[in-house]
Design a protein around this motif. Structure first.
Motif, PDB file in Angstrom:
ATOM      1  N   ALA A  82       0.814  -1.219   0.000  1.00 37.06           N
ATOM      2  CA  ALA A  82       0.000   0.000   0.000  1.00 37.06           C
ATOM      3  C   ALA A  82       0.844   1.264   0.000  1.00 37.06           C
ATOM      4  N   LYS A  83       2.043   1.210   0.585  1.00 42.39           N
ATOM      5  CA  LYS A  83       2.858   2.419   0.723  1.00 42.39           C
ATOM      6  C   LYS A  83       3.548   2.769  -0.589  1.00 42.39           C
ATOM      7  N   VAL A  84       3.446   4.039  -0.970  1.00 37.40           N
ATOM      8  CA  VAL A  84       4.042   4.502  -2.224  1.00 37.40           C
ATOM      9  C   VAL A  84       5.536   4.219  -2.252  1.00 37.40           C
ATOM     10  N   GLU A  85       6.223   4.481  -1.148  1.00 36.97           N
ATOM     11  CA  GLU A  85       7.685   4.348  -1.135  1.00 36.97           C
ATOM     12  C   GLU A  85       8.153   2.901  -1.273  1.00 36.97           C
ATOM     13  N   TRP A 136       5.185   3.431  -9.254  1.00 35.72           N
ATOM     14  CA  TRP A 136       6.560   3.458  -9.754  1.00 35.72           C
ATOM     15  C   TRP A 136       6.922   4.887 -10.154  1.00 35.72           C
ATOM     16  N   TYR A 137       6.003   5.583 -10.820  1.00 37.62           N
ATOM     17  CA  TYR A 137       6.238   6.967 -11.232  1.00 37.62           C
ATOM     18  C   TYR A 137       6.339   7.898 -10.032  1.00 37.62           C
ATOM     19  N   ARG A 138       5.629   7.566  -8.976  1.00 45.32           N
ATOM     20  CA  ARG A 138       5.582   8.446  -7.802  1.00 45.32           C
ATOM     21  C   ARG A 138       6.837   8.331  -6.939  1.00 45.32           C
ATOM     22  N   HIS A 168      17.226  10.716  -5.461  1.00 41.91           N
ATOM     23  CA  HIS A 168      18.034  10.825  -4.235  1.00 41.91           C
ATOM     24  C   HIS A 168      18.781   9.518  -3.951  1.00 41.91           C
ATOM     25  N   ILE A 169      18.140   8.384  -4.173  1.00 40.68           N
ATOM     26  CA  ILE A 169      18.784   7.087  -3.927  1.00 40.68           C
ATOM     27  C   ILE A 169      20.041   6.939  -4.776  1.00 40.68           C
ATOM     28  N   LEU A 170      19.994   7.434  -6.012  1.00 39.22           N
ATOM     29  CA  LEU A 170      21.103   7.262  -6.943  1.00 39.22           C
ATOM     30  C   LEU A 170      22.162   8.356  -6.829  1.00 39.22           C
ATOM     31  N   ALA A 171      21.994   9.267  -5.881  1.00 44.79           N
ATOM     32  CA  ALA A 171      22.882  10.437  -5.804  1.00 44.79           C
ATOM     33  C   ALA A 171      24.345  10.057  -5.613  1.00 44.79           C
ATOM     34  N   GLU A 172      24.625   9.065  -4.800  1.00 42.72           N
ATOM     35  CA  GLU A 172      26.010   8.727  -4.461  1.00 42.72           C
ATOM     36  C   GLU A 172      26.499   7.477  -5.183  1.00 42.72           C
TER      37      GLU A 172
END
Length: 313
Positions: free
Chosen positions: A76-79, A235-237, A244-248
């Motif tokens: 259910a959670k978007v994240e 997935w789009y949300r 941010h996850i891919l920043a480093e």
């Protein structure tokens, strides 16, 4: 699921906190895995033309309905649909089958997951074949903010994020019409319309010709009538969360890769693909967006020919 008689029966595989509905072929080819990752709004069934040919060519073919699709987990959670979860599912699927690494093939959103798999789990990916969606470098600002500045608030990526639930309700109410109007080929060139997904869901007369038979289309319609569209739209949300996850993360994809474009796809070829994927080869087919379904024989041959001369990574 009234699928093609040649399409494998599903297995529901537990991956700890989630489960995936997985379709397999070529189990006798254990040790030579290839994972096929579908796009939106598709299913594992979108690879129905390629699965038997890959199995016949000696591959253990593993094709999940990814998180949010079919009978796979729909949290259910978007994240729970961010790129860490989506690639984590694929890594867990490799663990389930006892594989250290595999060849990955992706189309559309599935291609984005495969590119990200190479960034977040590089040791698990030996070769990459992606269709339609080239590698997407990180933009200077988060992706949805960037897309809103370029395409405006009614671009469907932006709309999905800024007006949560609105498009979902329209697509859920017009599933048959939406998918029938979306899966088209031979469409006259035109820029994307504002709110194009909602427009397609209510359009009386779609442009172009059907990509697939009514029997194949019925498989997709039945699946999304059962699940609705919210989980897949989630997935789009997570686009900005993924940014941010891919920043480093090292942004260079070092595995051998084949990028297959549809010459008539509205997604343009990347102008700097080789900067981020230095070992890439590029092929264009006389196709629209739904490449492996629109040009099944040509797509299958391109995949097999490229793999045949790259037996090792």
């Amino acid at each position: 699921m009234n699928r093609n008689a040649d399409f494998p029966a599903p297995t529901l595989i537990s991956l700890g906190n989630s489960h995936l509905e997985v379709f397999e072929a070529g189990r006798e080819n254990r040790g030579n895995p290839i994972l096929l990752c579908h796009g939106w709004p598709e299913l594992a069934y979108s690879w129905r033309h390629q699965i038997p040919a890959l199995a016949a060519a000696g591959y253990h073919v593993i094709v999940p309905n990814q998180r949010g699709y079919g009978n796979s987990s729909r949290p259910a959670k978007v994240e729970d649909y961010d790129i860490a979860h989506l690639t984590g599912d694929l890594a867990a699927l490799l663990d389930h089958f006892g594989y250290e690494a595999a060849t990955f093939v992706g189309h559309d959103w599935g291609a984005n997951v495969v590119w990200s798999m190479a960034l977040l789990h590089p040791a698990r990916v030996t070769r990459i074949i992606n269709l339609a969606l080239p590698y997407q470098p990180r933009t200077p600002v988060p992706w949805i903010e960037f897309m809103e500045s370029v395409f405006g608030p009614n671009n469907y990526f932006v709309h999905f994020n800024r007006q949560p639930g609105v498009a979902d309700a329209v697509l859920d109410a017009h599933t048959d019409c939406f998918l029938r109007n979306l899966f088209r080929k031979n469409q006259p060139p035109a820029p994307p319309e504002p709110g194009m997904m909602i427009n397609l869901a209510t359009a009386a007369a779609p442009a172009g010709d059907p990509v697939m038979s009514d029997a194949d289309l019925a498989v997709f319609i039945a699946a999304f009538e059962q699940t609705g569209f919210t989980a897949s739209i989630n997935w789009y949300r997570n686009m900005d969360r993924n940014w941010h996850i891919l920043a480093e993360v090292d942004p260079i994809v070092r595995q051998p890769a084949l990028m297959i474009y549809g010459a008539h796809d509205m997604i343009p070829p990347s102008e700097n693909l080789a900067d981020f994927v230095p070992n890439v080869e590029v092929l264009s087919l006389d196709s629209g967006h739904w490449i492996q379904q629109e040009k099944p024989e040509e797509t299958t041959r391109a995949i097999l020919d490229w793999l045949a001369v790259r037996q090792t990574a």
